[in-house]
Scaffold this motif. Structure first.
Motif, PDB file in Angstrom:
ATOM      1  N   GLY A  91       0.889  -1.251  -0.036  1.00 32.19           N
ATOM      2  CA  GLY A  91       0.155  -0.234   0.055  1.00 32.19           C
ATOM      3  C   GLY A  91       0.908   1.295   0.036  1.00 32.19           C
ATOM      4  O   GLY A  91       0.517   2.194  -0.754  1.00 32.19           O
ATOM      5  N   GLN A  92       2.085   1.143   0.803  1.00 32.85           N
ATOM      6  CA  GLN A  92       2.942   2.523   0.748  1.00 32.85           C
ATOM      7  C   GLN A  92       3.465   2.751  -0.338  1.00 32.85           C
ATOM      8  O   GLN A  92       3.631   3.776  -0.883  1.00 32.85           O
ATOM      9  CB  GLN A  92       3.953   2.276   1.699  1.00 32.85           C
ATOM     10  CG  GLN A  92       3.441   2.506   3.199  1.00 32.85           C
ATOM     11  CD  GLN A  92       4.568   2.178   4.304  1.00 32.85           C
ATOM     12  OE1 GLN A  92       5.414   1.466   4.120  1.00 32.85           O
ATOM     13  NE2 GLN A  92       4.250   2.298   5.525  1.00 32.85           N
ATOM     14  N   MET A  93       3.785   1.566  -1.136  1.00 34.31           N
ATOM     15  CA  MET A  93       4.497   1.661  -2.688  1.00 34.31           C
ATOM     16  C   MET A  93       3.326   2.073  -3.592  1.00 34.31           C
ATOM     17  O   MET A  93       3.868   2.797  -4.489  1.00 34.31           O
ATOM     18  CB  MET A  93       5.068   0.342  -3.002  1.00 34.31           C
ATOM     19  CG  MET A  93       6.195   0.018  -2.087  1.00 34.31           C
ATOM     20  SD  MET A  93       6.768  -1.773  -2.546  1.00 34.31           S
ATOM     21  CE  MET A  93       7.475  -2.225  -0.736  1.00 34.31           C
ATOM     22  N   ASP A  94       2.091   1.698  -3.555  1.00 32.62           N
ATOM     23  CA  ASP A  94       1.151   2.306  -4.348  1.00 32.62           C
ATOM     24  C   ASP A  94       0.965   3.839  -4.144  1.00 32.62           C
ATOM     25  O   ASP A  94       0.894   4.558  -5.086  1.00 32.62           O
ATOM     26  CB  ASP A  94       0.034   1.576  -4.266  1.00 32.62           C
ATOM     27  CG  ASP A  94       0.044   0.093  -4.968  1.00 32.62           C
ATOM     28  OD1 ASP A  94       0.708  -0.132  -5.799  1.00 32.62           O
ATOM     29  OD2 ASP A  94      -1.097  -0.824  -4.136  1.00 32.62           O
ATOM     30  N   ASN A  95       1.046   4.133  -3.030  1.00 33.74           N
ATOM     31  CA  ASN A  95       1.134   5.805  -2.479  1.00 33.74           C
ATOM     32  C   ASN A  95       1.941   6.507  -3.029  1.00 33.74           C
ATOM     33  O   ASN A  95       2.008   7.692  -3.693  1.00 33.74           O
ATOM     34  CB  ASN A  95       0.758   5.967  -1.195  1.00 33.74           C
ATOM     35  CG  ASN A  95      -0.429   5.306  -0.445  1.00 33.74           C
ATOM     36  OD1 ASN A  95      -1.358   5.402  -1.208  1.00 33.74           O
ATOM     37  ND2 ASN A  95      -0.541   5.324   0.821  1.00 33.74           N
ATOM     38  N   GLN A  96       3.429   5.984  -3.045  1.00 36.61           N
ATOM     39  CA  GLN A  96       4.590   6.445  -3.592  1.00 36.61           C
ATOM     40  C   GLN A  96       4.473   6.673  -5.222  1.00 36.61           C
ATOM     41  O   GLN A  96       4.987   7.728  -5.498  1.00 36.61           O
ATOM     42  CB  GLN A  96       5.852   5.576  -3.127  1.00 36.61           C
ATOM     43  CG  GLN A  96       6.153   5.678  -1.820  1.00 36.61           C
ATOM     44  CD  GLN A  96       7.289   4.551  -1.300  1.00 36.61           C
ATOM     45  OE1 GLN A  96       7.637   3.951  -2.194  1.00 36.61           O
ATOM     46  NE2 GLN A  96       8.123   4.998  -0.234  1.00 36.61           N
ATOM     47  N   VAL A  97       4.006   5.633  -5.695  1.00 37.80           N
ATOM     48  CA  VAL A  97       3.960   5.709  -7.206  1.00 37.80           C
ATOM     49  C   VAL A  97       2.923   6.723  -7.543  1.00 37.80           C
ATOM     50  O   VAL A  97       3.057   7.920  -8.647  1.00 37.80           O
ATOM     51  CB  VAL A  97       3.154   4.564  -7.705  1.00 37.80           C
ATOM     52  CG1 VAL A  97       3.000   4.644  -9.248  1.00 37.80           C
ATOM     53  CG2 VAL A  97       4.573   3.468  -7.813  1.00 37.80           C
ATOM     54  N   GLN A  98       1.910   6.918  -6.784  1.00 42.56           N
ATOM     55  CA  GLN A  98       0.777   8.034  -7.050  1.00 42.56           C
ATOM     56  C   GLN A  98       1.183   9.493  -6.863  1.00 42.56           C
ATOM     57  O   GLN A  98       0.957  10.392  -7.517  1.00 42.56           O
ATOM     58  CB  GLN A  98      -0.599   7.918  -5.994  1.00 42.56           C
ATOM     59  CG  GLN A  98      -1.544   6.714  -6.485  1.00 42.56           C
ATOM     60  CD  GLN A  98      -2.472   6.424  -5.598  1.00 42.56           C
ATOM     61  OE1 GLN A  98      -2.512   6.867  -4.436  1.00 42.56           O
ATOM     62  NE2 GLN A  98      -3.428   5.294  -5.910  1.00 42.56           N
ATOM     63  N   GLN A  99       1.955   9.565  -5.527  1.00 48.61           N
ATOM     64  CA  GLN A  99       2.726  10.898  -5.294  1.00 48.61           C
ATOM     65  C   GLN A  99       3.691  11.134  -6.323  1.00 48.61           C
ATOM     66  O   GLN A  99       3.819  12.444  -6.768  1.00 48.61           O
ATOM     67  CB  GLN A  99       3.319  10.712  -3.931  1.00 48.61           C
ATOM     68  CG  GLN A  99       2.287  10.708  -2.900  1.00 48.61           C
ATOM     69  CD  GLN A  99       3.111  10.452  -1.393  1.00 48.61           C
ATOM     70  OE1 GLN A  99       4.124  10.349  -1.300  1.00 48.61           O
ATOM     71  NE2 GLN A  99       2.294  10.456  -0.342  1.00 48.61           N
ATOM     72  N   LEU A 100       4.492  10.449  -6.912  1.00 48.06           N
ATOM     73  CA  LEU A 100       5.341  10.605  -7.945  1.00 48.06           C
ATOM     74  C   LEU A 100       4.782  11.142  -9.292  1.00 48.06           C
ATOM     75  O   LEU A 100       5.195  12.158  -9.797  1.00 48.06           O
ATOM     76  CB  LEU A 100       6.300   9.455  -8.364  1.00 48.06           C
ATOM     77  CG  LEU A 100       7.470   9.071  -7.557  1.00 48.06           C
ATOM     78  CD1 LEU A 100       8.180   7.947  -8.006  1.00 48.06           C
ATOM     79  CD2 LEU A 100       8.559  10.247  -7.806  1.00 48.06           C
ATOM     80  N   ASP A 101       3.566  10.528  -9.629  1.00 45.53           N
ATOM     81  CA  ASP A 101       2.913  10.861 -10.868  1.00 45.53           C
ATOM     82  C   ASP A 101       2.309  12.277 -10.727  1.00 45.53           C
ATOM     83  O   ASP A 101       2.565  13.243 -11.303  1.00 45.53           O
ATOM     84  CB  ASP A 101       1.846   9.923 -11.119  1.00 45.53           C
ATOM     85  CG  ASP A 101       2.176   8.721 -11.831  1.00 45.53           C
ATOM     86  OD1 ASP A 101       3.340   8.412 -12.233  1.00 45.53           O
ATOM     87  OD2 ASP A 101       1.301   7.491 -11.282  1.00 45.53           O
ATOM     88  N   LEU A 149       8.039  -0.226  -8.234  1.00 47.19           N
ATOM     89  CA  LEU A 149       7.250  -1.366  -8.831  1.00 47.19           C
ATOM     90  C   LEU A 149       8.165  -2.738  -8.523  1.00 47.19           C
ATOM     91  O   LEU A 149       7.417  -3.628  -8.302  1.00 47.19           O
ATOM     92  CB  LEU A 149       6.894  -1.357 -10.170  1.00 47.19           C
ATOM     93  CG  LEU A 149       5.927  -0.153 -10.223  1.00 47.19           C
ATOM     94  CD1 LEU A 149       5.631  -0.008 -11.754  1.00 47.19           C
ATOM     95  CD2 LEU A 149       4.496  -0.515  -9.686  1.00 47.19           C
ATOM     96  N   GLU A 150       9.428  -2.819  -8.726  1.00 49.16           N
ATOM     97  CA  GLU A 150      10.149  -3.941  -8.356  1.00 49.16           C
ATOM     98  C   GLU A 150      10.232  -4.221  -7.028  1.00 49.16           C
ATOM     99  O   GLU A 150       9.942  -5.384  -6.674  1.00 49.16           O
ATOM    100  CB  GLU A 150      11.547  -3.690  -8.872  1.00 49.16           C
ATOM    101  CG  GLU A 150      12.405  -4.708  -8.582  1.00 49.16           C
ATOM    102  CD  GLU A 150      12.240  -6.095  -9.095  1.00 49.16           C
ATOM    103  OE1 GLU A 150      12.687  -7.057  -8.823  1.00 49.16           O
ATOM    104  OE2 GLU A 150      11.920  -6.050 -10.512  1.00 49.16           O
ATOM    105  N   GLN A 151      10.218  -3.253  -5.925  1.00 52.39           N
ATOM    106  CA  GLN A 151      10.056  -3.576  -4.762  1.00 52.39           C
ATOM    107  C   GLN A 151       8.718  -4.248  -4.236  1.00 52.39           C
ATOM    108  O   GLN A 151       8.630  -5.241  -3.628  1.00 52.39           O
ATOM    109  CB  GLN A 151      10.453  -2.454  -3.783  1.00 52.39           C
ATOM    110  CG  GLN A 151      11.689  -1.725  -3.991  1.00 52.39           C
ATOM    111  CD  GLN A 151      11.872  -0.307  -3.059  1.00 52.39           C
ATOM    112  OE1 GLN A 151      10.810   0.127  -2.856  1.00 52.39           O
ATOM    113  NE2 GLN A 151      13.081   0.037  -3.326  1.00 52.39           N
ATOM    114  N   LYS A 152       7.674  -3.699  -4.700  1.00 50.90           N
ATOM    115  CA  LYS A 152       6.295  -4.023  -4.940  1.00 50.90           C
ATOM    116  C   LYS A 152       6.153  -5.450  -5.099  1.00 50.90           C
ATOM    117  O   LYS A 152       5.474  -6.298  -4.417  1.00 50.90           O
ATOM    118  CB  LYS A 152       5.392  -3.207  -5.530  1.00 50.90           C
ATOM    119  CG  LYS A 152       3.794  -3.737  -5.459  1.00 50.90           C
ATOM    120  CD  LYS A 152       3.089  -2.749  -6.294  1.00 50.90           C
ATOM    121  CE  LYS A 152       1.349  -3.359  -6.292  1.00 50.90           C
ATOM    122  NZ  LYS A 152       0.479  -2.340  -6.931  1.00 50.90           N
ATOM    123  N   ASN A 153       6.902  -5.526  -6.280  1.00 52.15           N
ATOM    124  CA  ASN A 153       6.668  -7.310  -6.875  1.00 52.15           C
ATOM    125  C   ASN A 153       7.367  -8.138  -5.947  1.00 52.15           C
ATOM    126  O   ASN A 153       6.865  -9.254  -5.605  1.00 52.15           O
ATOM    127  CB  ASN A 153       7.256  -7.210  -7.933  1.00 52.15           C
ATOM    128  CG  ASN A 153       7.204  -8.500  -8.899  1.00 52.15           C
ATOM    129  OD1 ASN A 153       6.223  -9.299  -8.954  1.00 52.15           O
ATOM    130  ND2 ASN A 153       8.122  -8.957  -9.726  1.00 52.15           N
TER     131      ASN A 153
END
Length: 149
Positions: free
Chosen positions: A37-47, A88-92
């Motif tokens: 969930g944190q990684m998903d949030n990081q991706v959204q923040q980056l975008d 995304l690699e860390q999420k995987n």
């Protein structure tokens, strides 16, 4: 007796093992899910940050965009894509760990990590035996200490 000349205080790694229980499996799944969930949030923040930065650059530039501005926008997009790829690699990896946790059998011992401890050694002690210490936990409670203290 003064033992400063006969003993030495050293630091050693201590393997931290856990016994797989339903509670441990659930806690690990929750921790890994939180990481995802944190990684998903990081991706959204980056975008969102990259879109704001690009919009600001475009707002301050002439139309049509000069080549230097286009290059600047392209550099931002490349950096964002690289960071997203790493996340995304860390999420995987976290998702793979979740699958592995599900497959673990109950009462199986798994290595959770490593800690350090200090120990005294003196002439005649077996260093190899003193270095091989393991701490075994069941639901956070020490069940066994293996090795020579």
């Amino acid at each position: 007796m003064d033992d400063t000349n006969t003993t030495l205080l050293l630091k050693r790694p201590v393997a931290l093992k856990v016994i797989v229980t339903p509670r441990w499996k659930e806690e690990m799944q929750q921790q890994l899910q939180a990481q995802v969930g944190q990684m998903d949030n990081q991706v959204q923040q980056l975008d969102a940050q990259s879109q704001r930065a690009i919009a600001e650059i475009k707002k301050q530039s002439l139309v049509p965009l000069p080549p230097s501005v286009s290059q600047q926008i392209e550099n931002i997009q490349m950096q964002v894509n690289q960071q997203k790829s790493e996340i995304l690699e860390q999420k995987n990896q976290a998702l793979q760990q979740m699958q592995q946790v599900q497959l673990l059998e109950l009462n199986q011992e798994v290595i959770q990590g490593q800690m350090e401890s200090f120990f005294r050694i003196q002439k005649g002690d077996n260093l190899v035996q003193k270095m091989g210490v393991e701490l075994v936990l069941r639901d956070g409670v020490v069940e066994e200490i293996r090795g020579e203290l």
